[in-house]
Design a protein around this motif. Sequence first.
Motif, PDB file in Angstrom:
ATOM      1  N   HIS A 166      38.790 100.936 -24.766  1.00  0.00           N
ATOM      2  CA  HIS A 166      37.525 100.349 -25.202  1.00  0.00           C
ATOM      3  C   HIS A 166      36.430 101.408 -25.214  1.00  0.00           C
ATOM      4  CE1 HIS A 166      34.028  97.705 -25.426  1.00  0.00           C
ATOM      5  NE2 HIS A 166      34.885  96.770 -25.842  1.00  0.00           N
ATOM      6  N   PRO A 167      35.592 101.444 -26.258  1.00  0.00           N
ATOM      7  CA  PRO A 167      34.539 102.470 -26.380  1.00  0.00           C
ATOM      8  C   PRO A 167      33.604 102.542 -25.172  1.00  0.00           C
ATOM      9  CG  PRO A 167      34.796 101.276 -28.441  1.00  0.00           C
ATOM     10  CD  PRO A 167      35.650 100.567 -27.438  1.00  0.00           C
ATOM     11  N   ASP A 168      33.389 101.418 -24.510  1.00  0.00           N
ATOM     12  CA  ASP A 168      32.475 101.426 -23.359  1.00  0.00           C
ATOM     13  C   ASP A 168      32.971 102.335 -22.250  1.00  0.00           C
ATOM     14  OD1 ASP A 168      30.904  99.669 -24.710  1.00  0.00           O
ATOM     15  OD2 ASP A 168      31.506  97.884 -23.569  1.00  0.00           O
TER      16      ASP A 168
ATOM     17  N   ILE B 296      53.546  90.575 -26.378  1.00  0.00           N
ATOM     18  CA  ILE B 296      52.805  91.406 -27.322  1.00  0.00           C
ATOM     19  C   ILE B 296      51.308  91.298 -27.068  1.00  0.00           C
ATOM     20  CG2 ILE B 296      52.192  91.643 -29.757  1.00  0.00           C
ATOM     21  CD1 ILE B 296      55.093  90.862 -30.402  1.00  0.00           C
ATOM     22  N   LYS B 297      50.831  90.081 -26.857  1.00  0.00           N
ATOM     23  CA  LYS B 297      49.410  89.880 -26.594  1.00  0.00           C
ATOM     24  C   LYS B 297      48.980  90.567 -25.300  1.00  0.00           C
ATOM     25  CE  LYS B 297      47.678  85.997 -27.787  1.00  0.00           C
ATOM     26  NZ  LYS B 297      47.340  84.550 -27.887  1.00  0.00           N
ATOM     27  N   LYS B 298      49.827  90.514 -24.293  1.00  0.00           N
ATOM     28  CA  LYS B 298      49.518  91.164 -23.018  1.00  0.00           C
ATOM     29  C   LYS B 298      49.415  92.672 -23.187  1.00  0.00           C
ATOM     30  CE  LYS B 298      51.260  91.828 -18.311  1.00  0.00           C
ATOM     31  NZ  LYS B 298      52.356  91.527 -17.352  1.00  0.00           N
ATOM     32  N   ALA B 299      50.374  93.260 -23.918  1.00  0.00           N
ATOM     33  CA  ALA B 299      50.358  94.703 -24.146  1.00  0.00           C
ATOM     34  C   ALA B 299      49.117  95.117 -24.927  1.00  0.00           C
ATOM     35  CB  ALA B 299      51.622  95.123 -24.904  1.00  0.00           C
ATOM     36  N   TYR B 300      48.754  94.328 -25.913  1.00  0.00           N
ATOM     37  CA  TYR B 300      47.563  94.629 -26.716  1.00  0.00           C
ATOM     38  C   TYR B 300      46.305  94.597 -25.860  1.00  0.00           C
ATOM     39  CZ  TYR B 300      43.562  93.768 -29.728  1.00  0.00           C
ATOM     40  OH  TYR B 300      42.321  93.817 -30.301  1.00  0.00           O
ATOM     41  N   ARG B 301      46.170  93.580 -25.030  1.00  0.00           N
ATOM     42  CA  ARG B 301      44.972  93.458 -24.196  1.00  0.00           C
ATOM     43  C   ARG B 301      44.842  94.622 -23.221  1.00  0.00           C
ATOM     44  NH1 ARG B 301      45.144  86.937 -22.775  1.00  0.00           N
ATOM     45  NH2 ARG B 301      44.266  86.225 -24.767  1.00  0.00           N
ATOM     46  N   GLU B 302      45.975  95.055 -22.670  1.00  0.00           N
ATOM     47  CA  GLU B 302      45.938  96.169 -21.719  1.00  0.00           C
ATOM     48  C   GLU B 302      45.498  97.461 -22.408  1.00  0.00           C
ATOM     49  OE1 GLU B 302      49.832  96.250 -20.050  1.00  0.00           O
ATOM     50  OE2 GLU B 302      49.427  94.629 -18.619  1.00  0.00           O
ATOM     51  N   LEU B 303      46.011  97.701 -23.630  1.00  0.00           N
ATOM     52  CA  LEU B 303      45.630  98.905 -24.357  1.00  0.00           C
ATOM     53  C   LEU B 303      44.190  98.823 -24.850  1.00  0.00           C
ATOM     54  CD1 LEU B 303      48.897  99.529 -26.411  1.00  0.00           C
ATOM     55  CD2 LEU B 303      48.027 100.882 -24.508  1.00  0.00           C
ATOM     56  N   ALA B 304      43.777  97.641 -25.285  1.00  0.00           N
ATOM     57  CA  ALA B 304      42.395  97.469 -25.744  1.00  0.00           C
ATOM     58  C   ALA B 304      41.414  97.709 -24.607  1.00  0.00           C
ATOM     59  CB  ALA B 304      42.205  96.071 -26.317  1.00  0.00           C
ATOM     60  N   LYS B 305      41.775  97.272 -23.414  1.00  0.00           N
ATOM     61  CA  LYS B 305      40.935  97.505 -22.246  1.00  0.00           C
ATOM     62  C   LYS B 305      40.890  98.989 -21.899  1.00  0.00           C
ATOM     63  CE  LYS B 305      40.380  96.102 -17.412  1.00  0.00           C
ATOM     64  NZ  LYS B 305      40.950  95.261 -16.302  1.00  0.00           N
TER      65      LYS B 305
ATOM     66  N   LYS C 220      42.345 105.842 -31.183  1.00  0.00           N
ATOM     67  CA  LYS C 220      43.438 105.127 -30.527  1.00  0.00           C
ATOM     68  C   LYS C 220      43.194 103.626 -30.557  1.00  0.00           C
ATOM     69  CE  LYS C 220      47.356 105.384 -28.320  1.00  0.00           C
ATOM     70  NZ  LYS C 220      48.552 105.957 -28.948  1.00  0.00           N
ATOM     71  N   MET C 221      41.940 103.229 -30.340  1.00  0.00           N
ATOM     72  CA  MET C 221      41.609 101.809 -30.370  1.00  0.00           C
ATOM     73  C   MET C 221      41.843 101.239 -31.769  1.00  0.00           C
ATOM     74  SD  MET C 221      40.382  99.383 -28.334  1.00  0.00           S
ATOM     75  CE  MET C 221      41.550  98.240 -29.067  1.00  0.00           C
ATOM     76  N   LYS C 222      41.488 102.017 -32.781  1.00  0.00           N
ATOM     77  CA  LYS C 222      41.715 101.582 -34.159  1.00  0.00           C
ATOM     78  C   LYS C 222      43.204 101.413 -34.422  1.00  0.00           C
ATOM     79  CE  LYS C 222      40.993 103.042 -38.953  1.00  0.00           C
ATOM     80  NZ  LYS C 222      40.449 104.122 -39.835  1.00  0.00           N
ATOM     81  N   GLU C 223      44.003 102.355 -33.933  1.00  0.00           N
ATOM     82  CA  GLU C 223      45.459 102.305 -34.113  1.00  0.00           C
ATOM     83  C   GLU C 223      46.061 101.084 -33.426  1.00  0.00           C
ATOM     84  OE1 GLU C 223      48.219 105.146 -32.012  1.00  0.00           O
ATOM     85  OE2 GLU C 223      48.418 105.936 -34.045  1.00  0.00           O
ATOM     86  N   VAL C 224      45.587 100.790 -32.221  1.00  0.00           N
ATOM     87  CA  VAL C 224      46.079  99.634 -31.471  1.00  0.00           C
ATOM     88  C   VAL C 224      45.736  98.337 -32.198  1.00  0.00           C
ATOM     89  CG1 VAL C 224      45.748  98.302 -29.347  1.00  0.00           C
ATOM     90  CG2 VAL C 224      46.070 100.776 -29.230  1.00  0.00           C
ATOM     91  N   ASN C 225      44.505  98.242 -32.706  1.00  0.00           N
ATOM     92  CA  ASN C 225      44.084  97.035 -33.435  1.00  0.00           C
ATOM     93  C   ASN C 225      44.924  96.840 -34.692  1.00  0.00           C
ATOM     94  OD1 ASN C 225      42.031  96.099 -31.731  1.00  0.00           O
ATOM     95  ND2 ASN C 225      40.523  97.485 -32.638  1.00  0.00           N
ATOM     96  N   GLU C 226      45.158  97.943 -35.421  1.00  0.00           N
ATOM     97  CA  GLU C 226      45.959  97.851 -36.647  1.00  0.00           C
ATOM     98  C   GLU C 226      47.397  97.452 -36.336  1.00  0.00           C
ATOM     99  OE1 GLU C 226      43.615 101.160 -39.434  1.00  0.00           O
ATOM    100  OE2 GLU C 226      45.573 101.621 -38.528  1.00  0.00           O
ATOM    101  N   ALA C 227      47.947  97.983 -35.243  1.00  0.00           N
ATOM    102  CA  ALA C 227      49.320  97.651 -34.862  1.00  0.00           C
ATOM    103  C   ALA C 227      49.440  96.170 -34.515  1.00  0.00           C
ATOM    104  CB  ALA C 227      49.753  98.504 -33.672  1.00  0.00           C
ATOM    105  N   TYR C 228      48.484  95.674 -33.755  1.00  0.00           N
ATOM    106  CA  TYR C 228      48.521  94.263 -33.365  1.00  0.00           C
ATOM    107  C   TYR C 228      48.397  93.363 -34.595  1.00  0.00           C
ATOM    108  CZ  TYR C 228      47.391  89.900 -30.993  1.00  0.00           C
ATOM    109  OH  TYR C 228      47.392  88.599 -30.551  1.00  0.00           O
TER     110      TYR C 228
END
Length: 217
Positions: free
Chosen positions: A32-34, A20-29, A48-56
Amino acid sequence: MNKNPYTVLGVSENATDAEIKKAYRELAKKYHPDNYQDSPLADVASEKMKEVNEAYDEIQKLRREGKRYNAYGTGTGSGGYNNYNGGYNYANGYTHTNYPDVRNYINSGRLDDAQTLLNGVPVERRDAEWYFLSGMIDYRRGWTDRAYNNFRVACEKDPQNPEFRQAFNACNQQRAYSGTQYQQTHGGGCSTCDICQGLLCADCCCECMGGDCIRCC
């Protein structure tokens, strides 16, 4: 959030914390707004980033509280989540846990993951197979006394099950062999017959889970 958080991260509900942590990091990367400065997709990526953060965050909360996502939204808990209870979903009438996953974890050597699934089953729902699988985990760890006790309870709950009885008998023989080995070690070592007996016991328990330690037997 209304969406299944596991679906948002693209992982199974049975995924490990590391997966789960691996999947989150890949999506966050990825979102990422940058990566979207001065891009017309900046707002989409931000959502999408907000959705990913909320899901995690929701998954972490569910696992801390011992809950499971309920796709039908009929259970208790925040956001349409129902009690996890090791795979039970009372709202939809499921009366068994995910024992096949436990068996797969045991066969692949992922004993901690197997134990985690079993620990999620409420005490009042722990049936004969629960004790059998607990015994298999203990046996794989070399805890023969604990394995013996779990196999014994499994047989008491379901005395007609040959798989449970076979594991109980094999473990009982292994315990007897270990005691004999201890006595002989302190009195001059063990014989070839003792070694063979130990191997046969190990093979018997292996076959209970679909494996085969000694191919010719």
